[in-house]
Design a protein around this motif. Structure first.
Motif, PDB file in Angstrom:
ATOM      1  N   VAL A   1    -123.015  18.276 -33.850  1.00 55.48           N
ATOM      2  CA  VAL A   1    -123.537  19.325 -32.980  1.00 55.48           C
ATOM      3  C   VAL A   1    -122.883  20.607 -33.488  1.00 55.48           C
ATOM      4  O   VAL A   1    -121.665  20.759 -33.407  1.00 55.48           O
ATOM      5  CB  VAL A   1    -123.149  19.053 -31.505  1.00 55.48           C
ATOM      6  N   GLU A   2    -123.678  21.504 -34.057  1.00 58.42           N
ATOM      7  CA  GLU A   2    -123.137  22.670 -34.775  1.00 58.42           C
ATOM      8  C   GLU A   2    -122.177  23.516 -33.947  1.00 58.42           C
ATOM      9  O   GLU A   2    -121.200  24.031 -34.463  1.00 58.42           O
ATOM     10  CB  GLU A   2    -124.279  23.540 -35.309  1.00 58.42           C
ATOM     11  N   SER A   3    -122.471  23.652 -32.639  1.00 58.33           N
ATOM     12  CA  SER A   3    -121.619  24.521 -31.815  1.00 58.33           C
ATOM     13  C   SER A   3    -120.221  23.950 -31.618  1.00 58.33           C
ATOM     14  O   SER A   3    -119.322  24.645 -31.166  1.00 58.33           O
ATOM     15  CB  SER A   3    -122.278  24.748 -30.461  1.00 58.33           C
ATOM     16  N   ARG A   4    -120.046  22.672 -31.927  1.00 57.53           N
ATOM     17  CA  ARG A   4    -118.724  22.078 -31.760  1.00 57.53           C
ATOM     18  C   ARG A   4    -118.096  21.735 -33.113  1.00 57.53           C
ATOM     19  O   ARG A   4    -117.334  20.788 -33.231  1.00 57.53           O
ATOM     20  CB  ARG A   4    -118.820  20.854 -30.851  1.00 57.53           C
ATOM     21  N   VAL A   5    -118.504  22.484 -34.129  1.00 57.16           N
ATOM     22  CA  VAL A   5    -117.960  22.279 -35.477  1.00 57.16           C
ATOM     23  C   VAL A   5    -117.311  23.578 -35.919  1.00 57.16           C
ATOM     24  O   VAL A   5    -117.834  24.659 -35.641  1.00 57.16           O
ATOM     25  CB  VAL A   5    -119.097  21.908 -36.463  1.00 57.16           C
ATOM     26  N   LYS A   6    -116.154  23.472 -36.566  1.00 57.10           N
ATOM     27  CA  LYS A   6    -115.553  24.687 -37.146  1.00 57.10           C
ATOM     28  C   LYS A   6    -114.868  24.348 -38.467  1.00 57.10           C
ATOM     29  O   LYS A   6    -114.562  23.190 -38.741  1.00 57.10           O
ATOM     30  CB  LYS A   6    -114.587  25.358 -36.173  1.00 57.10           C
ATOM     31  N   GLY A   7    -114.632  25.397 -39.261  1.00 54.78           N
ATOM     32  CA  GLY A   7    -114.005  25.201 -40.569  1.00 54.78           C
ATOM     33  C   GLY A   7    -115.007  25.378 -41.695  1.00 54.78           C
ATOM     34  O   GLY A   7    -116.219  25.427 -41.458  1.00 54.78           O
ATOM     35  N   ASP A   8    -114.463  25.450 -42.892  1.00 52.07           N
ATOM     36  CA  ASP A   8    -115.278  25.688 -44.084  1.00 52.07           C
ATOM     37  C   ASP A   8    -116.263  24.532 -44.304  1.00 52.07           C
ATOM     38  O   ASP A   8    -115.884  23.358 -44.257  1.00 52.07           O
ATOM     39  CB  ASP A   8    -114.329  25.793 -45.287  1.00 52.07           C
ATOM     40  N   GLU A   9    -117.521  24.908 -44.561  1.00 55.33           N
ATOM     41  CA  GLU A   9    -118.550  23.868 -44.747  1.00 55.33           C
ATOM     42  C   GLU A   9    -118.258  22.973 -45.955  1.00 55.33           C
ATOM     43  O   GLU A   9    -118.563  21.788 -45.947  1.00 55.33           O
ATOM     44  CB  GLU A   9    -119.925  24.524 -44.905  1.00 55.33           C
ATOM     45  N   GLY A  10    -117.625  23.561 -46.970  1.00 50.47           N
ATOM     46  CA  GLY A  10    -117.335  22.776 -48.180  1.00 50.47           C
ATOM     47  C   GLY A  10    -115.926  22.193 -48.182  1.00 50.47           C
ATOM     48  O   GLY A  10    -115.433  21.778 -49.235  1.00 50.47           O
TER      49      GLY A  10
ATOM     50  N   ARG B   1    -112.905  16.257 -43.823  1.00 52.58           N
ATOM     51  CA  ARG B   1    -113.828  16.309 -42.673  1.00 52.58           C
ATOM     52  C   ARG B   1    -113.207  15.482 -41.552  1.00 52.58           C
ATOM     53  O   ARG B   1    -112.913  14.305 -41.743  1.00 52.58           O
ATOM     54  CB  ARG B   1    -115.208  15.718 -43.004  1.00 52.58           C
ATOM     55  N   ILE B   2    -113.030  16.142 -40.422  1.00 56.46           N
ATOM     56  CA  ILE B   2    -112.430  15.427 -39.282  1.00 56.46           C
ATOM     57  C   ILE B   2    -113.415  15.398 -38.119  1.00 56.46           C
ATOM     58  O   ILE B   2    -113.961  16.435 -37.736  1.00 56.46           O
ATOM     59  CB  ILE B   2    -111.118  16.098 -38.810  1.00 56.46           C
ATOM     60  N   MET B   3    -113.617  14.212 -37.590  1.00 54.86           N
ATOM     61  CA  MET B   3    -114.381  14.096 -36.348  1.00 54.86           C
ATOM     62  C   MET B   3    -113.374  13.644 -35.286  1.00 54.86           C
ATOM     63  O   MET B   3    -112.696  12.632 -35.474  1.00 54.86           O
ATOM     64  CB  MET B   3    -115.509  13.070 -36.497  1.00 54.86           C
ATOM     65  N   GLU B   4    -113.282  14.426 -34.222  1.00 53.84           N
ATOM     66  CA  GLU B   4    -112.267  14.148 -33.202  1.00 53.84           C
ATOM     67  C   GLU B   4    -112.924  13.736 -31.890  1.00 53.84           C
ATOM     68  O   GLU B   4    -113.865  14.387 -31.434  1.00 53.84           O
ATOM     69  CB  GLU B   4    -111.430  15.415 -32.974  1.00 53.84           C
TER      70      GLU B   4
ATOM     71  N   MET C   1    -105.154  24.327 -39.404  1.00 51.09           N
ATOM     72  CA  MET C   1    -106.333  25.017 -39.935  1.00 51.09           C
ATOM     73  C   MET C   1    -106.052  26.492 -40.227  1.00 51.09           C
ATOM     74  O   MET C   1    -106.704  27.088 -41.075  1.00 51.09           O
ATOM     75  CB  MET C   1    -107.531  24.847 -38.987  1.00 51.09           C
ATOM     76  N   VAL C   2    -105.072  27.045 -39.491  1.00 49.76           N
ATOM     77  CA  VAL C   2    -104.669  28.427 -39.788  1.00 49.76           C
ATOM     78  C   VAL C   2    -103.916  28.449 -41.122  1.00 49.76           C
ATOM     79  O   VAL C   2    -104.155  29.294 -41.985  1.00 49.76           O
ATOM     80  CB  VAL C   2    -103.776  28.993 -38.645  1.00 49.76           C
ATOM     81  N   GLU C   3    -103.034  27.447 -41.311  1.00 48.03           N
ATOM     82  CA  GLU C   3    -102.233  27.395 -42.538  1.00 48.03           C
ATOM     83  C   GLU C   3    -103.056  26.990 -43.762  1.00 48.03           C
ATOM     84  O   GLU C   3    -102.745  27.353 -44.882  1.00 48.03           O
ATOM     85  CB  GLU C   3    -101.067  26.405 -42.353  1.00 48.03           C
ATOM     86  N   HIS C   4    -104.093  26.168 -43.534  1.00 47.68           N
ATOM     87  CA  HIS C   4    -104.943  25.697 -44.649  1.00 47.68           C
ATOM     88  C   HIS C   4    -106.403  25.981 -44.289  1.00 47.68           C
ATOM     89  O   HIS C   4    -107.157  25.066 -43.957  1.00 47.68           O
ATOM     90  CB  HIS C   4    -104.750  24.196 -44.888  1.00 47.68           C
ATOM     91  N   PRO C   5    -106.790  27.272 -44.362  1.00 47.28           N
ATOM     92  CA  PRO C   5    -108.106  27.664 -43.832  1.00 47.28           C
ATOM     93  C   PRO C   5    -109.316  27.022 -44.522  1.00 47.28           C
ATOM     94  O   PRO C   5    -110.361  26.888 -43.919  1.00 47.28           O
ATOM     95  CB  PRO C   5    -108.121  29.184 -44.002  1.00 47.28           C
ATOM     96  N   ARG C   6    -109.180  26.634 -45.775  1.00 45.44           N
ATOM     97  CA  ARG C   6    -110.339  26.066 -46.471  1.00 45.44           C
ATOM     98  C   ARG C   6    -110.274  24.545 -46.574  1.00 45.44           C
ATOM     99  O   ARG C   6    -111.119  23.926 -47.230  1.00 45.44           O
ATOM    100  CB  ARG C   6    -110.452  26.666 -47.870  1.00 45.44           C
ATOM    101  N   ALA C   7    -109.256  23.968 -45.946  1.00 42.77           N
ATOM    102  CA  ALA C   7    -109.040  22.527 -46.161  1.00 42.77           C
ATOM    103  C   ALA C   7    -109.836  21.631 -45.213  1.00 42.77           C
ATOM    104  O   ALA C   7    -110.220  20.521 -45.581  1.00 42.77           O
ATOM    105  CB  ALA C   7    -107.561  22.205 -46.047  1.00 42.77           C
ATOM    106  N   VAL C   8    -110.065  22.100 -43.982  1.00 40.21           N
ATOM    107  CA  VAL C   8    -110.582  21.178 -42.963  1.00 40.21           C
ATOM    108  C   VAL C   8    -111.885  21.653 -42.329  1.00 40.21           C
ATOM    109  O   VAL C   8    -112.058  22.838 -42.039  1.00 40.21           O
ATOM    110  CB  VAL C   8    -109.523  20.987 -41.833  1.00 40.21           C
ATOM    111  N   ARG C   9    -112.805  20.727 -42.131  1.00 41.53           N
ATOM    112  CA  ARG C   9    -113.981  20.978 -41.299  1.00 41.53           C
ATOM    113  C   ARG C   9    -113.861  20.026 -40.112  1.00 41.53           C
ATOM    114  O   ARG C   9    -113.787  18.800 -40.295  1.00 41.53           O
ATOM    115  CB  ARG C   9    -115.261  20.704 -42.079  1.00 41.53           C
TER     116      ARG C   9
END
Lengths: 212, 153
Positions: free
Chosen positions: A43-52, A56-59, A79-87
């Motif tokens: 569900v896009e509205s509940r996803v954050k982080g770099d698309e690439g 990938r974490i589903m919580e 995610m603040v410390e590793h901004p491109r690492a996690v979706r």
């Protein structure tokens, strides 16, 4: 004496047969259970982080669960410390033992419909100690909605909408299919991690792997 | 069929159920339960999460079929004593656990109830060990013993 020895060997042989049958039966059933575990669309509205992002974490979380709040704060910092690492994708898993589990998820889903999910999510986890023990937490949720600059009239209409419950229960059913029993449960690149400690271990390992 | 055999079956099936429930779910679920009790060192937690459900399952199966019954009862007692210790220390330390996590999502029991249940089971296994001949009715142990005495004649 020979008869005693032969009976002992028969017993040992039977033991091995039982052990092998049990192992085959359990591993077979486990394989079957795992193949039946499928995931739905995000569900896009509940996803954050770099698309690439490589991770990938589903919580699956319950907003009233203290371990979920601790895990969410850790993930936010990570995610603040590793901004491109996690979706990160968040799914509702309100537990019956938590009085406000379902109600907090309803408010969060209504925030999601106003495009304010993550802001409201952060308020819920950061202020959890202020509302989790209240008899009626709705005024606290309303205050957070105002702080998140949500349209409160729209929110009230949304809270009466039965489809909100359906969304939450659909997430929960998906979690159950994936054998989620406790919160927070994470699927990190498809691998299960339950609780903050397991999540930390997995993320550290993934970071180390990416540095190699 | 006598009461002792029924108790043997009851404890055996309880262990099978408890072991199977953990084995069929991802091991991380049970690892989380173990981590919540905060009693084992880090490395041992994973080892315990992977091995103890198999131990429960095998003890249960061997108790039901009645093979090596006396040894299995000793194993069950050791495991129950460990459970009682782990859950009791969580109660004493007031760890934030609302249920034991022993039977996954199927049965949720508060910690004091688990200590009471495990203590009752522990006492029952002591009784079973003392009446091993009666307990061995409808068991593989009995079958092999009879076979042995027939061939000795």
């Amino acid at each position: 004496m020979t008869s005693k020895n032969s009976q002992f060997s028969n017993k040992v042989m039977t033991t091995w047969v039982i052990v092998v049958v049990c192992v085959i039966a359990v591993l077979g059933s486990k394989q079957f259970c795992e193949s039946a575990r499928t995931r739905s669309q995000s569900v896009e509205s509940r996803v954050k982080g770099d698309e690439g992002a490589p991770v990938r974490i589903m919580e699956f979380m319950d907003f009233q669960c203290p371990a979920c709040a601790s895990g969410a704060l850790y993930l936010k910092q990570f995610m603040v410390e590793h901004p491109r690492a996690v979706r990160l994708e968040m799914k509702y898993f309100p537990l019956p033992m938590h009085r406000h589990g379902m109600e907090s998820a309803r408010y969060a889903e209504c925030a999601s419909r106003q495009g304010k999910f993550w802001l409201f999510h952060d308020y819920l986890v950061e202020r959890q100690t202020q509302w989790k023990d209240l008899i009626d937490a709705r005024p606290a949720f309303m205050l957070m909605a105002r702080d998140a600059a949500m349209d409160t009239k729209q929110l009230e209409v949304c809270l009466r909408d039965k489809s909100i419950d359906a969304v939450i229960l659909k997430d929960k059913a998906e979690g159950k299919k994936l054998a989620v029993t406790s919160t927070p449960s994470y699927f990190v690149n498809g691998e299960t991690a339950v609780g903050k400690s397991q999540l930390e271990t997995k993320l550290k390992a993934l970071l180390n792997d990416s540095k190699k | 069929m006598n009461l002792y055999v029924l108790i043997r079956f009851f404890i055996g099936f309880l262990f099978i159920f408890s072991g199977l429930e953990k084995l069929l779910a991802p091991y991380q679920n049970f690892l989380y339960v173990i981590q919540s009790y905060d009693v084992l060192p880090d490395g041992f937690e994973t080892a315990a999460a992977l091995s103890s459900p198999w131990i429960e399952l095998f003890l249960g199966v061997f108790l039901v079929v009645g093979l090596w019954t006396q040894w299995v009862l000793t194993g069950v007692r050791v495991l129950l004593a460990a459970f009682i210790f782990i859950v009791s220390q969580a109660i004493i330390r007031k760890l934030p656990l609302t249920e034991c996590g022993c039977f996954g999502e199927f049965l949720s029991l508060p910690l004091p109830v688990v200590v009471a249940l495990d203590s009752i089971l522990w006492v029952l296994t002591v009784f079973l060990s003392r009446k091993i001949e009666i307990v061995s009715f409808m068991s593989l142990d009995n079958y092999f013993n009879e076979k042995e005495s027939k061939s000795a004649r």
